[in-house]
Motif scaffolding. Structure first.
Motif, PDB file in Angstrom:
ATOM      1  N   ASN A   9      83.250  60.161  13.482  1.00 50.42           N
ATOM      2  CA  ASN A   9      83.533  60.722  14.057  1.00 50.42           C
ATOM      3  C   ASN A   9      84.888  60.427  15.074  1.00 50.42           C
ATOM      4  N   SER A  10      84.617  59.783  15.882  1.00 50.89           N
ATOM      5  CA  SER A  10      84.881  58.814  16.542  1.00 50.89           C
ATOM      6  C   SER A  10      86.009  58.340  16.436  1.00 50.89           C
ATOM      7  N   THR A  11      87.098  59.057  16.925  1.00 47.23           N
ATOM      8  CA  THR A  11      88.529  58.383  16.671  1.00 47.23           C
ATOM      9  C   THR A  11      89.668  57.554  17.635  1.00 47.23           C
ATOM     10  N   LEU A  12      88.997  57.399  19.375  1.00 42.28           N
ATOM     11  CA  LEU A  12      89.445  56.804  19.551  1.00 42.28           C
ATOM     12  C   LEU A  12      88.088  56.403  20.544  1.00 42.28           C
ATOM     13  N   ILE A  13      88.748  54.518  20.011  1.00 36.93           N
ATOM     14  CA  ILE A  13      87.632  53.723  20.760  1.00 36.93           C
ATOM     15  C   ILE A  13      88.430  52.217  21.213  1.00 36.93           C
ATOM     16  N   VAL A  14      87.362  52.457  22.364  1.00 39.03           N
ATOM     17  CA  VAL A  14      87.289  51.566  23.590  1.00 39.03           C
ATOM     18  C   VAL A  14      86.564  50.178  23.112  1.00 39.03           C
ATOM     19  N   VAL A  15      87.077  49.107  22.826  1.00 41.88           N
ATOM     20  CA  VAL A  15      86.605  47.461  22.546  1.00 41.88           C
ATOM     21  C   VAL A  15      86.643  46.800  22.960  1.00 41.88           C
ATOM     22  N   LYS A  16      85.145  46.504  23.841  1.00 37.88           N
ATOM     23  CA  LYS A  16      85.264  45.044  25.578  1.00 37.88           C
ATOM     24  C   LYS A  16      85.209  44.312  24.263  1.00 37.88           C
ATOM     25  N   VAL A  17      85.588  42.614  24.671  1.00 39.98           N
ATOM     26  CA  VAL A  17      85.162  41.633  24.225  1.00 39.98           C
ATOM     27  C   VAL A  17      84.973  40.639  25.291  1.00 39.98           C
ATOM     28  N   GLY A  18      83.813  40.706  24.785  1.00 41.70           N
ATOM     29  CA  GLY A  18      83.075  39.056  26.221  1.00 41.70           C
ATOM     30  C   GLY A  18      83.733  38.151  26.007  1.00 41.70           C
ATOM     31  N   SER A  19      83.604  37.719  26.864  1.00 48.92           N
ATOM     32  CA  SER A  19      84.828  35.895  26.980  1.00 48.92           C
ATOM     33  C   SER A  19      83.823  34.904  25.854  1.00 48.92           C
ATOM     34  N   SER A  20      82.404  34.918  26.168  1.00 47.17           N
ATOM     35  CA  SER A  20      81.285  34.274  25.252  1.00 47.17           C
ATOM     36  C   SER A  20      81.761  33.881  23.187  1.00 47.17           C
ATOM     37  N   LEU A  21      82.447  35.058  23.426  1.00 44.22           N
ATOM     38  CA  LEU A  21      82.775  35.686  21.849  1.00 44.22           C
ATOM     39  C   LEU A  21      84.056  34.833  21.418  1.00 44.22           C
ATOM     40  N   LEU A  22      85.000  34.214  22.487  1.00 44.21           N
ATOM     41  CA  LEU A  22      86.446  33.707  22.313  1.00 44.21           C
ATOM     42  C   LEU A  22      87.109  32.584  22.598  1.00 44.21           C
ATOM     43  N   LEU A  23      85.646  31.812  23.326  1.00 41.03           N
ATOM     44  CA  LEU A  23      85.691  30.381  23.533  1.00 41.03           C
ATOM     45  C   LEU A  23      85.548  29.833  23.878  1.00 41.03           C
ATOM     46  N   GLU A  24      85.094  28.373  23.640  1.00 44.49           N
ATOM     47  CA  GLU A  24      84.187  27.143  23.783  1.00 44.49           C
ATOM     48  C   GLU A  24      84.284  26.504  24.231  1.00 44.49           C
ATOM     49  N   LYS A  25      83.659  26.116  25.611  1.00 46.48           N
ATOM     50  CA  LYS A  25      84.018  24.954  26.510  1.00 46.48           C
ATOM     51  C   LYS A  25      85.759  25.350  27.365  1.00 46.48           C
ATOM     52  N   GLY A  26      85.683  26.628  27.151  1.00 47.91           N
ATOM     53  CA  GLY A  26      86.952  26.991  27.709  1.00 47.91           C
ATOM     54  C   GLY A  26      88.237  27.048  27.450  1.00 47.91           C
ATOM     55  N   ALA A  27      87.849  27.090  26.331  1.00 46.47           N
ATOM     56  CA  ALA A  27      88.943  27.162  25.005  1.00 46.47           C
ATOM     57  C   ALA A  27      89.117  27.909  23.511  1.00 46.47           C
ATOM     58  N   LEU A  28      90.233  28.445  23.280  1.00 46.49           N
ATOM     59  CA  LEU A  28      90.386  29.635  22.922  1.00 46.49           C
ATOM     60  C   LEU A  28      90.101  29.342  21.373  1.00 46.49           C
ATOM     61  N   LYS A  29      89.079  29.699  21.240  1.00 45.39           N
ATOM     62  CA  LYS A  29      88.567  30.193  19.386  1.00 45.39           C
ATOM     63  C   LYS A  29      89.205  30.553  18.753  1.00 45.39           C
ATOM     64  N   LEU A  30      90.750  30.234  18.422  1.00 45.07           N
ATOM     65  CA  LEU A  30      91.413  31.338  17.202  1.00 45.07           C
ATOM     66  C   LEU A  30      91.272  31.871  16.074  1.00 45.07           C
ATOM     67  N   ASP A  31      90.394  30.885  16.175  1.00 46.96           N
ATOM     68  CA  ASP A  31      89.422  31.615  14.254  1.00 46.96           C
ATOM     69  C   ASP A  31      88.928  32.737  13.998  1.00 46.96           C
ATOM     70  N   LEU A 170      82.583  54.005  23.500  1.00 43.46           N
ATOM     71  CA  LEU A 170      82.513  52.525  24.163  1.00 43.46           C
ATOM     72  C   LEU A 170      81.807  51.681  23.224  1.00 43.46           C
ATOM     73  N   VAL A 171      82.684  50.668  22.897  1.00 41.94           N
ATOM     74  CA  VAL A 171      81.331  49.465  21.898  1.00 41.94           C
ATOM     75  C   VAL A 171      82.273  48.553  23.319  1.00 41.94           C
ATOM     76  N   ILE A 172      80.950  47.324  23.677  1.00 42.51           N
ATOM     77  CA  ILE A 172      81.066  46.592  24.045  1.00 42.51           C
ATOM     78  C   ILE A 172      80.411  45.231  23.510  1.00 42.51           C
ATOM     79  N   LEU A 173      80.834  44.434  22.743  1.00 37.46           N
ATOM     80  CA  LEU A 173      80.779  43.108  21.895  1.00 37.46           C
ATOM     81  C   LEU A 173      80.095  41.997  22.883  1.00 37.46           C
ATOM     82  N   SER A 174      78.901  41.413  22.629  1.00 33.12           N
ATOM     83  CA  SER A 174      78.925  40.102  23.590  1.00 33.12           C
ATOM     84  C   SER A 174      78.234  39.762  22.989  1.00 33.12           C
ATOM     85  N   ASP A 175      77.238  38.266  23.223  1.00 32.11           N
ATOM     86  CA  ASP A 175      76.467  37.435  22.300  1.00 32.11           C
ATOM     87  C   ASP A 175      74.801  38.088  22.068  1.00 32.11           C
ATOM     88  N   VAL A 176      74.175  38.902  22.663  1.00 31.70           N
ATOM     89  CA  VAL A 176      73.249  39.408  22.241  1.00 31.70           C
ATOM     90  C   VAL A 176      73.399  41.023  21.424  1.00 31.70           C
TER      91      VAL A 176
END
Length: 376
Positions: A9-31, A170-176
């Motif tokens: 039933n949640s229609t308005l959602i904030v998604v937080k994405v941690g940097s560890s999920l998007l970066l590898e050695k500082g570079a963006l993981k475009l995939d 609120l959905v907080i996504l990280s590496d745990v």
């Protein structure tokens, strides 16, 4: 309503994405950014409105410039953020555009929310973008913010955004995977906490300190963010984002990570602004009697004030600390720090004598301008 129904039933959602999920050695993981975009698009197809809070600008800027080690000086971080923000947004634009989704960047600094007019203007901007079907991508304005007035981490920022726009979830996504009963790297007996009815001292103890078994920001900051959101009447999920399809599963009502139930008695919009968006300018220390009065929904009177720390003006936000310096709440003061020091511990008639019959406020902080934030 059970958890499955709440998520569906949640229609308005904030998604937080941690940097560890998007970066590898500082570079963006475009995939990974493309994978995130696809799953956000799937949520939107379910009829949900999404706001994305994304970390990583400073690290991306360092990667672009060839820096491998962070420097502590603020201008360096500001410069790296300014460089990284454009690269990060370009990556989001290229990932979402083929899916027919326009993105818009919103950079927030604490002073943007501290001021009530700016706070409401920010809310209006979010609402306009969502009505246009545009995906807001939010980050802290690190290129101009200084350490003393930063939000601190994007967990807190995501909770503030969720509170600002009256989000459902609120959905907080990280590496745990979520909140564990102990550090799972150190304790084989540690187990995932699937649901939390109320964030209390026991839950805070489970979170431990910054840098335990968690990525930058730590589980402690995520629990603080969850507390901000749940007090605002918003449900929270802390989950692993190693596979971004978790977003679709959450939208479908599946149990993933740790779910925090919103408080039944939510704070009003104005009190959320006082509690989470205003920047406290000082501290007011109170005695046990005053603390009990505040917990009983009463106002703070000069008689209960023991000491004042910092310099502040009438109308500023102050933190109110109990006898053991525990946080009791935050509120808007009717006195400057200079004025308040003159009337510490005095009763109303004594205060009247101090001001020589002039008009004065009987309350240091009126109950209408006070938000209780202590564990109790």
């Amino acid at each position: 309503m059970n958890r499955e129904e709440f998520q569906k039933n949640s229609t308005l959602i904030v998604v937080k994405v941690g940097s560890s999920l998007l970066l590898e050695k500082g570079a963006l993981k475009l995939d990974k950014i493309k994978e995130l975009a696809y799953n956000v698009a799937c949520l939107r197809e379910q009829g949900k409105k999404i706001i994305l809070v994304s970390s990583g600008a400073v690290a991306v800027g360092m990667s672009v410039m060839g820096f491998t080690k962070k420097r502590g000086d603020i201008p360096f971080k500001q410069a790296m953020s300014a460089i990284g923000q454009s690269v990060l947004m370009q990556a989001y634009r290229e990932a979402f555009s083929p899916l027919g989704i326009q993105v818009a960047q919103i950079l927030l600094a604490p002073e943007d929310t501290h001021n009530r007019v700016k706070y409401l203007n920010a809310r209006n901007t979010f609402e306009a973008l969502l009505q246009l079907g545009v995906l807001p991508v939010v980050n802290e304005n690190d290129s101009v913010a200084v350490e003393e007035i930063k939000f601190g981490d994007n967990d807190r920022l995501s909770a503030l955004v969720a509170s600002l726009i009256d989000a459902d979830l609120l959905v907080i996504l990280s590496d745990v995977e979520g909140l564990f009963t102990a550090d799972p790297r150190l304790s084989p007996q540690a187990s995932l906490v699937e649901e939390v009815k109320k964030i209390n001292g026991e839950i805070e103890e489970m979170a431990g300190g910054k840098g335990n078994y968690f990525s930058a920001g730590g589980m402690k900051s995520k629990i603080i963010a969850a507390r901000m959101a749940t007090l605002s009447g918003i449900g929270v999920i802390i989950a692993s984002g190693k596979d971004f399809s978790v977003l679709q599963e959450i939208g479908e009502g599946k149990k993933r990570g740790t779910f925090f139930w919103p408080e039944k008695k939510r704070l009003s919009g104005r009190k959320r602004w006082i509690a989470f968006a205003m920047m406290p300018q000082g501290k007011v220390l109170i005695d046990e009697g005053a603390k009990e009065a505040l917990l009983g929904q009463k106002s703070l009177l000069p008689a209960g004030v023991k000491d004042v720390e910092g310099n502040f003006d009438l109308g500023d936000c102050v933190e109110i600390l109990g006898p053991s310096r525990e946080l009791v709440g935050r509120g808007i003061t009717n006195y400057s720090s200079e004025e308040l020091r003159k009337i510490l511990g005095l009763h109303t008639e004594e205060v009247r004598e101090i001001w020589g019959g002039k008009d004065f406020d009987e309350e240091v902080v009126h109950a209408d301008n006070l938000v209780l934030l202590g564990r109790d």
